[in-house]
Design a protein around this motif. Structure first.
Motif, mmCIF file in Angstrom:
data_model
loop_
_atom_site.group_PDB
_atom_site.id
_atom_site.type_symbol
_atom_site.label_atom_id
_atom_site.label_comp_id
_atom_site.label_asym_id
_atom_site.label_seq_id
_atom_site.Cartn_x
_atom_site.Cartn_y
_atom_site.Cartn_z
ATOM 1 N N THR A 1 44.089 21.972 33.707
ATOM 2 C CA THR A 1 44.177 22.728 34.966
ATOM 3 C C THR A 1 45.204 23.855 34.867
ATOM 4 O OG1 THR A 1 45.768 21.128 35.847
ATOM 5 C CG2 THR A 1 43.434 20.782 36.400
ATOM 6 N N VAL A 2 46.186 23.716 34.005
ATOM 7 C CA VAL A 2 47.222 24.755 33.887
ATOM 8 C C VAL A 2 46.669 26.037 33.263
ATOM 9 C CG1 VAL A 2 49.479 25.351 32.912
ATOM 10 C CG2 VAL A 2 49.097 23.071 33.895
ATOM 11 N N PRO A 3 46.126 26.002 32.034
ATOM 12 C CA PRO A 3 45.616 27.262 31.480
ATOM 13 C C PRO A 3 44.445 27.823 32.276
ATOM 14 C CG PRO A 3 45.178 25.441 29.970
ATOM 15 C CD PRO A 3 46.045 24.914 31.055
ATOM 16 N N SER A 4 43.584 26.956 32.801
ATOM 17 C CA SER A 4 42.459 27.490 33.569
ATOM 18 C C SER A 4 42.941 28.157 34.850
ATOM 19 C CB SER A 4 41.413 26.415 33.861
ATOM 20 O OG SER A 4 41.937 25.378 34.645
ATOM 21 N N SER A 5 43.979 27.625 35.449
ATOM 22 C CA SER A 5 44.555 28.258 36.648
ATOM 23 C C SER A 5 45.215 29.589 36.302
ATOM 24 C CB SER A 5 45.585 27.336 37.305
ATOM 25 O OG SER A 5 44.956 26.173 37.788
ATOM 26 N N LEU A 6 45.898 29.643 35.163
ATOM 27 C CA LEU A 6 46.546 30.896 34.757
ATOM 28 C C LEU A 6 45.513 32.005 34.560
ATOM 29 C CD1 LEU A 6 49.135 29.508 32.182
ATOM 30 C CD2 LEU A 6 49.597 30.340 34.498
ATOM 31 N N VAL A 7 44.426 31.687 33.865
ATOM 32 C CA VAL A 7 43.382 32.685 33.615
ATOM 33 C C VAL A 7 42.716 33.083 34.931
ATOM 34 C CG1 VAL A 7 41.162 33.104 32.477
ATOM 35 C CG2 VAL A 7 43.007 31.960 31.233
ATOM 36 N N ALA A 8 42.408 32.101 35.757
ATOM 37 C CA ALA A 8 41.772 32.399 37.045
ATOM 38 C C ALA A 8 42.676 33.273 37.913
ATOM 39 C CB ALA A 8 41.423 31.103 37.771
ATOM 40 N N LEU A 9 43.956 32.949 37.975
ATOM 41 C CA LEU A 9 44.894 33.763 38.774
ATOM 42 C C LEU A 9 44.999 35.180 38.217
ATOM 43 C CD1 LEU A 9 47.738 31.196 39.471
ATOM 44 C CD2 LEU A 9 46.200 32.229 41.158
ATOM 45 N N GLY A 10 45.042 35.299 36.894
ATOM 46 C CA GLY A 10 45.096 36.623 36.289
ATOM 47 C C GLY A 10 43.873 37.449 36.635
ATOM 48 N N LEU A 11 42.690 36.850 36.561
ATOM 49 C CA LEU A 11 41.460 37.590 36.858
ATOM 50 C C LEU A 11 41.324 37.907 38.342
ATOM 51 C CD1 LEU A 11 39.017 35.812 34.405
ATOM 52 C CD2 LEU A 11 39.810 38.190 34.299
ATOM 53 N N VAL A 12 41.692 36.981 39.192
ATOM 54 C CA VAL A 12 41.657 37.264 40.636
ATOM 55 C C VAL A 12 42.655 38.372 40.964
ATOM 56 C CG1 VAL A 12 42.199 36.300 42.919
ATOM 57 C CG2 VAL A 12 40.749 35.016 41.337
ATOM 58 N N GLY A 13 43.818 38.338 40.333
ATOM 59 C CA GLY A 13 44.805 39.399 40.534
ATOM 60 C C GLY A 13 44.293 40.747 40.075
ATOM 61 N N ILE A 14 43.589 40.763 38.953
ATOM 62 C CA ILE A 14 42.985 42.008 38.467
ATOM 63 C C ILE A 14 41.960 42.513 39.461
ATOM 64 C CG2 ILE A 14 41.351 42.877 36.724
ATOM 65 C CD1 ILE A 14 43.054 41.248 34.654
ATOM 66 N N CYS A 15 41.127 41.620 39.949
ATOM 67 C CA CYS A 15 40.091 42.025 40.911
ATOM 68 C C CYS A 15 40.711 42.527 42.215
ATOM 69 C CB CYS A 15 39.137 40.869 41.190
ATOM 70 S SG CYS A 15 38.070 40.501 39.772
ATOM 71 N N ALA A 16 41.858 41.987 42.576
ATOM 72 C CA ALA A 16 42.507 42.389 43.826
ATOM 73 C C ALA A 16 43.314 43.679 43.690
ATOM 74 C CB ALA A 16 43.420 41.268 44.317
ATOM 75 N N THR A 17 43.795 43.969 42.471
ATOM 76 C CA THR A 17 44.742 45.084 42.353
ATOM 77 C C THR A 17 44.392 46.157 41.331
ATOM 78 O OG1 THR A 17 46.093 43.981 40.671
ATOM 79 C CG2 THR A 17 46.662 43.551 42.987
ATOM 80 N N ALA A 18 43.491 45.848 40.392
ATOM 81 C CA ALA A 18 43.351 46.769 39.259
ATOM 82 C C ALA A 18 41.904 47.048 38.866
ATOM 83 C CB ALA A 18 44.120 46.207 38.064
ATOM 84 N N LEU A 19 40.971 46.898 39.797
ATOM 85 C CA LEU A 19 39.587 47.201 39.427
ATOM 86 C C LEU A 19 39.452 48.686 39.135
ATOM 87 C CD1 LEU A 19 37.297 45.134 41.832
ATOM 88 C CD2 LEU A 19 37.730 44.772 39.400
ATOM 89 N N PRO A 20 38.783 49.027 38.049
ATOM 90 C CA PRO A 20 38.589 50.438 37.720
ATOM 91 C C PRO A 20 37.585 51.084 38.688
ATOM 92 C CG PRO A 20 37.670 49.007 36.024
ATOM 93 C CD PRO A 20 38.298 48.127 37.037
ATOM 94 N N PRO A 21 37.599 52.405 38.775
ATOM 95 C CA PRO A 21 36.713 53.080 39.729
ATOM 96 C C PRO A 21 35.233 53.050 39.333
ATOM 97 C CG PRO A 21 38.030 54.677 38.506
ATOM 98 C CD PRO A 21 38.529 53.322 38.120
ATOM 99 N N ALA A 22 34.923 52.927 38.063
ATOM 100 C CA ALA A 22 33.524 52.907 37.629
ATOM 101 C C ALA A 22 32.856 51.632 38.170
ATOM 102 C CB ALA A 22 33.432 52.943 36.115
ATOM 103 N N PRO A 23 31.798 51.769 38.964
ATOM 104 C CA PRO A 23 31.180 50.596 39.593
ATOM 105 C C PRO A 23 30.706 49.529 38.605
ATOM 106 C CG PRO A 23 30.327 52.613 40.582
ATOM 107 C CD PRO A 23 31.167 53.016 39.397
ATOM 108 N N SER A 24 30.113 49.929 37.493
ATOM 109 C CA SER A 24 29.612 48.920 36.550
ATOM 110 C C SER A 24 30.764 48.173 35.879
ATOM 111 C CB SER A 24 28.701 49.553 35.502
ATOM 112 O OG SER A 24 29.405 50.510 34.739
ATOM 113 N N VAL A 25 31.834 48.877 35.599
ATOM 114 C CA VAL A 25 33.001 48.230 34.979
ATOM 115 C C VAL A 25 33.659 47.284 35.986
ATOM 116 C CG1 VAL A 25 35.238 48.608 33.871
ATOM 117 C CG2 VAL A 25 33.334 50.169 33.404
ATOM 118 N N ALA A 26 33.795 47.740 37.214
ATOM 119 C CA ALA A 26 34.365 46.893 38.264
ATOM 120 C C ALA A 26 33.491 45.658 38.479
ATOM 121 C CB ALA A 26 34.508 47.680 39.560
ATOM 122 N N ALA A 27 32.167 45.855 38.492
ATOM 123 C CA ALA A 27 31.252 44.720 38.647
ATOM 124 C C ALA A 27 31.433 43.739 37.494
ATOM 125 C CB ALA A 27 29.809 45.215 38.710
#
Length: 169
Positions: free
Chosen positions: A81-107
């Motif tokens: 649960t620890v590494p899976s939570s770290l990766v999930a938090l990192g990806l959710v954080g990216i989606c919340a703060t750092a999605l690129p402007p290109a729609p396909s890349v963001a998708a």
């Protein structure tokens, strides 16, 4: 183990069953490669805050480590649960703060995060039995369980491929 303390049967995923040992070995290898590709892609293509990349990197390093450790001591599987939570938090954080402007890349990043989150939920559900598992999903070899794993892997693979188009531009 938690299941024994609660008076519940221990799921086969938390035992030394040979079918599960093989799956854990494969997961260790796949996670080392897949999480490395995700971390590398994030570092190379995103303007994400450094702590989010660090979360991905620590998750990448610790997931295969814990999986291999769990081959020696099955109780270590609870620590997944620890590494899976770290990766999930990192990806959710990216989606919340750092999605690129290109729609396909963001998708791609959204699909990647969704696939990783689905994998985490499947692990919590089928391995740790935090909620009752229907009989169609009970066996590690169940067709419906493999179908859900295929959806998880498909989301991650398609998400990564879309997000990787940022490397071309």
């Amino acid at each position: 183990m938690i299941h024994r303390a609660l008076g519940r049967p221990v799921p086969v995923e938390l035992t030394d069953d040979p079918r599960i040992r093989g799956r854990v070995r494969r997961l260790a290898g796949v996670s080392a490669v897949a999480l490395g590709l995700i971390t590398g892609l994030a570092a190379a293509t995103l303007s994400a805050p450094a702590p989010l990349i660090v979360l991905l990197a620590v998750g990448w390093a610790s997931m295969p480590t814990v999986l291999v450790w769990s081959l020696l001591d099955v109780r270590a599987r609870y620590l997944l649960t620890v590494p899976s939570s770290l990766v999930a938090l990192g990806l959710v954080g990216i989606c919340a703060t750092a999605l690129p402007p290109a729609p396909s890349v963001a998708a791609g990043w959204l699909l990647l995060a969704g696939g990783i989150l689905l994998g985490g939920v499947l692990g919590l559900w089928t391995w740790f039995r935090l909620a009752p598992v229907p009989s169609a999903l009970d066996s590690p070899q169940a067709a419906w369980r493999w179908a859900l794993i295929a959806v998880h892997v498909g989301l991650v693979a398609v998400g990564w491929a879309l997000a990787a188009t940022a490397l071309a531009g």
